[in-house]
Design a protein around this motif. Structure first.
Motif, PDB file in Angstrom:
ATOM      1  N   LEU A 214       0.788  -1.174  -0.125  1.00 32.57           N
ATOM      2  CA  LEU A 214      -0.062   0.050  -0.016  1.00 32.57           C
ATOM      3  C   LEU A 214       0.996   1.239   0.013  1.00 32.57           C
ATOM      4  O   LEU A 214       1.717   1.433   0.979  1.00 32.57           O
ATOM      5  CB  LEU A 214      -0.915   0.167   1.186  1.00 32.57           C
ATOM      6  N   ALA A 215       0.887   2.186  -1.302  1.00 30.28           N
ATOM      7  CA  ALA A 215       1.472   3.392  -1.244  1.00 30.28           C
ATOM      8  C   ALA A 215       0.632   4.394  -0.187  1.00 30.28           C
ATOM      9  O   ALA A 215      -0.347   4.460  -0.965  1.00 30.28           O
ATOM     10  CB  ALA A 215       1.754   3.743  -2.418  1.00 30.28           C
ATOM     11  N   THR A 216       1.291   5.047   0.471  1.00 26.95           N
ATOM     12  CA  THR A 216       0.547   6.204   1.334  1.00 26.95           C
ATOM     13  C   THR A 216       0.836   7.570   0.959  1.00 26.95           C
ATOM     14  O   THR A 216       2.025   7.670   0.332  1.00 26.95           O
ATOM     15  CB  THR A 216       0.582   5.882   2.405  1.00 26.95           C
ATOM     16  N   ASP A 217       0.180   8.369   0.979  1.00 27.20           N
ATOM     17  CA  ASP A 217       0.588   9.922   0.997  1.00 27.20           C
ATOM     18  C   ASP A 217       1.131  10.354   2.289  1.00 27.20           C
ATOM     19  O   ASP A 217       1.276  11.776   2.345  1.00 27.20           O
ATOM     20  CB  ASP A 217      -0.665  10.857   0.526  1.00 27.20           C
ATOM     21  N   LEU A 218       1.450   9.738   3.215  1.00 26.16           N
ATOM     22  CA  LEU A 218       2.020  10.107   4.683  1.00 26.16           C
ATOM     23  C   LEU A 218       3.643  10.310   4.408  1.00 26.16           C
ATOM     24  O   LEU A 218       4.492   9.817   3.338  1.00 26.16           O
ATOM     25  CB  LEU A 218       1.880   8.858   5.627  1.00 26.16           C
ATOM     26  N   LEU A 219       4.172  10.919   5.272  1.00 30.74           N
ATOM     27  CA  LEU A 219       5.674  10.665   5.433  1.00 30.74           C
ATOM     28  C   LEU A 219       6.257   9.473   5.535  1.00 30.74           C
ATOM     29  O   LEU A 219       5.190   8.735   6.183  1.00 30.74           O
ATOM     30  CB  LEU A 219       6.162  11.708   6.396  1.00 30.74           C
ATOM     31  N   PRO A 220       7.251   9.137   5.471  1.00 32.61           N
ATOM     32  CA  PRO A 220       7.862   7.781   5.738  1.00 32.61           C
ATOM     33  C   PRO A 220       7.568   7.319   7.176  1.00 32.61           C
ATOM     34  O   PRO A 220       7.669   7.916   8.031  1.00 32.61           O
ATOM     35  CB  PRO A 220       9.480   7.865   5.672  1.00 32.61           C
ATOM     36  N   LEU A 221       6.906   6.159   7.180  1.00 35.38           N
ATOM     37  CA  LEU A 221       6.742   5.537   8.534  1.00 35.38           C
ATOM     38  C   LEU A 221       7.882   4.710   8.872  1.00 35.38           C
ATOM     39  O   LEU A 221       8.944   4.116   8.026  1.00 35.38           O
ATOM     40  CB  LEU A 221       5.773   4.384   8.194  1.00 35.38           C
ATOM     41  N   LEU A 222       8.255   4.863  10.412  1.00 30.90           N
ATOM     42  CA  LEU A 222       9.474   4.318  10.744  1.00 30.90           C
ATOM     43  C   LEU A 222       9.186   3.017  11.863  1.00 30.90           C
ATOM     44  O   LEU A 222      10.205   2.404  11.946  1.00 30.90           O
ATOM     45  CB  LEU A 222      10.257   5.393  11.800  1.00 30.90           C
ATOM     46  N   SER A 223       7.944   2.757  12.107  1.00 26.45           N
ATOM     47  CA  SER A 223       7.996   1.636  13.123  1.00 26.45           C
ATOM     48  C   SER A 223       6.411   0.915  12.713  1.00 26.45           C
ATOM     49  O   SER A 223       5.542   1.825  12.549  1.00 26.45           O
ATOM     50  CB  SER A 223       7.890   1.848  14.550  1.00 26.45           C
ATOM     51  N   VAL A 224       6.319  -0.509  12.961  1.00 19.51           N
ATOM     52  CA  VAL A 224       5.165  -1.121  12.525  1.00 19.51           C
ATOM     53  C   VAL A 224       4.764  -2.069  13.647  1.00 19.51           C
ATOM     54  O   VAL A 224       6.007  -2.661  13.935  1.00 19.51           O
ATOM     55  CB  VAL A 224       4.944  -1.623  11.046  1.00 19.51           C
ATOM     56  N   LEU A 225       3.635  -2.126  13.933  1.00 22.95           N
ATOM     57  CA  LEU A 225       3.369  -3.119  15.002  1.00 22.95           C
ATOM     58  C   LEU A 225       1.974  -3.685  14.760  1.00 22.95           C
ATOM     59  O   LEU A 225       1.037  -3.147  14.470  1.00 22.95           O
ATOM     60  CB  LEU A 225       3.080  -2.308  16.363  1.00 22.95           C
ATOM     61  N   TYR A 226       1.917  -5.350  14.464  1.00 28.96           N
ATOM     62  CA  TYR A 226       0.433  -5.987  14.701  1.00 28.96           C
ATOM     63  C   TYR A 226      -0.136  -5.744  15.947  1.00 28.96           C
ATOM     64  O   TYR A 226       0.542  -6.217  17.090  1.00 28.96           O
ATOM     65  CB  TYR A 226       0.866  -7.451  14.574  1.00 28.96           C
TER      66      TYR A 226
END
Length: 330
Positions: A214-226
């Protein structure tokens, strides 16, 4: 949710103790400060200064570890059973460390296969064997870390059946940027990662290792968590968490922003006063605060209570020197 400040220094990473009464934070340098909750306040009880470089992840442990690397360590993660941990580095390899009682030290075995740049992020599969790694070569990979000297032979998984140490079970070559963070789902059948091109991607072993980006229009994401079997929280340079859902191949979407807008004084200004401020200093002087709880990039997300199958609370630390504890509601 609750906001906690540990000073003015940026916080690059944090880790909780088992009962969540103490927290270790690194103010983006070579020190680890450990705080204890007393009433509503956090009080510093230890300052660990043995590192010689900036601390980027995980916890400090005063035990000899033979990691055998000649470049900076960049990330570290304990396995679910805590009988080994993995350390990524700029040496283009992963050190998988395990304890040797005879000499009272930690030994390491290296995973080097196909890694072409710095390892930036790690996460463990629930089976304590598989390890996901994101790196600066724009790849996301899953390896086996089976060490026959300390654990039983693993059974087959949806990612593969052959598990010798270092076996490469997934290699996605088109992540679109540096892979800043990786996270397995509670079942271990899905792996999510975020890259520097502002994308979030899920690989699904239950669907033939199908990859959905999924390409987003956000600034880069640095952390992800289920946070449960279908919900994913990610955060980064936009200074607030976002909720994503994944329900199957090509069914990945951004649901909403998870934040309470921070109140500013801008709303109380008249239009004339606002333009006078712009004319005086060529800046929106009274709007220098972001309308988010965090006032700078969020660097890391951690589970505070619950399990990945149903996270109840999670925490974030950012370059604003703050830590926020968030309540998660489906």
């Amino acid at each position: 949710m609750s906001l906690h400040s540990f000073g003015l220094e940026p916080l690059s990473c944090h880790a909780w103790n088992k009962d969540r009464t103490q927290i270790a934070v690194s103010p983006n340098n070579n020190v680890v400060n450990i705080y204890e909750k007393k009433g509503k306040d956090w009080h510093k009880i230890h300052e660990l200064t043995e590192h010689s470089g900036r601390i980027t992840d995980g916890v400090w442990k005063p035990t000899l570890v033979l990691v055998r690397i000649n470049r900076a360590a960049t990330c570290v993660k304990w396995s679910p059973l805590e009988n080994k941990f993995a350390l990524g580095s700029g040496a283009r390899l992963i050190s998988v460390c395990y304890f040797e009682k005879e000499n009272d030290w930690w030994l390491s075995k290296h995973i080097k296969k196909s890694i072409r740049s710095t390892v930036l992020s790690l996460d463990w599969h629930p089976n304590n064997i598989l390890l996901a790694a994101g790196s600066a070569d724009l790849h996301c990979r899953i390896f086996s870390t089976y060490i026959k000297d300390i654990e039983d032979k693993p059974g087959p998984t949806a990612w593969g059946t052959k598990m010798p140490f270092g076996e490469l079970l997934l290699e996605h070559k088109d992540c679109g940027g540096w892979v800043h963070s990786v996270s397995f789902s509670a079942s271990g059948d899905q792996l999510a990662w975020v890259a520097h091109n502002s994308s979030l991607t899920v690989a699904d072993a239950a669907q033939g290792k199908e990859v959905t980006q999924l390409a987003t229009d956000l600034l880069p994401l640095l952390s992800v968590l289920y946070v449960n079997p279908t919900d994913i929280v990610a955060a980064g340079h936009d200074c607030c968490p976002y909720l994503f859902t994944y329900t199957g191949p090509h069914a990945l979407e951004c649901v909403k922003k998870l934040d309470i807008p921070k109140q500013t004084s801008k709303g109380s200004l008249s239009a004339m006063q606002h333009f006078r401020n712009l004319d005086k200093k060529a800046t929106e002087e009274d709007n220098n605060e972001l309308e988010t709880l965090h006032q700078n990039s969020i660097m890391q997300l951690c589970v505070v209570s619950g399990e990945k199958s149903k996270v109840e609370k999670y925490s974030s630390v950012g370059l604003d020197g703050a830590m926020v504890i968030w309540n998660f509601k489906d």
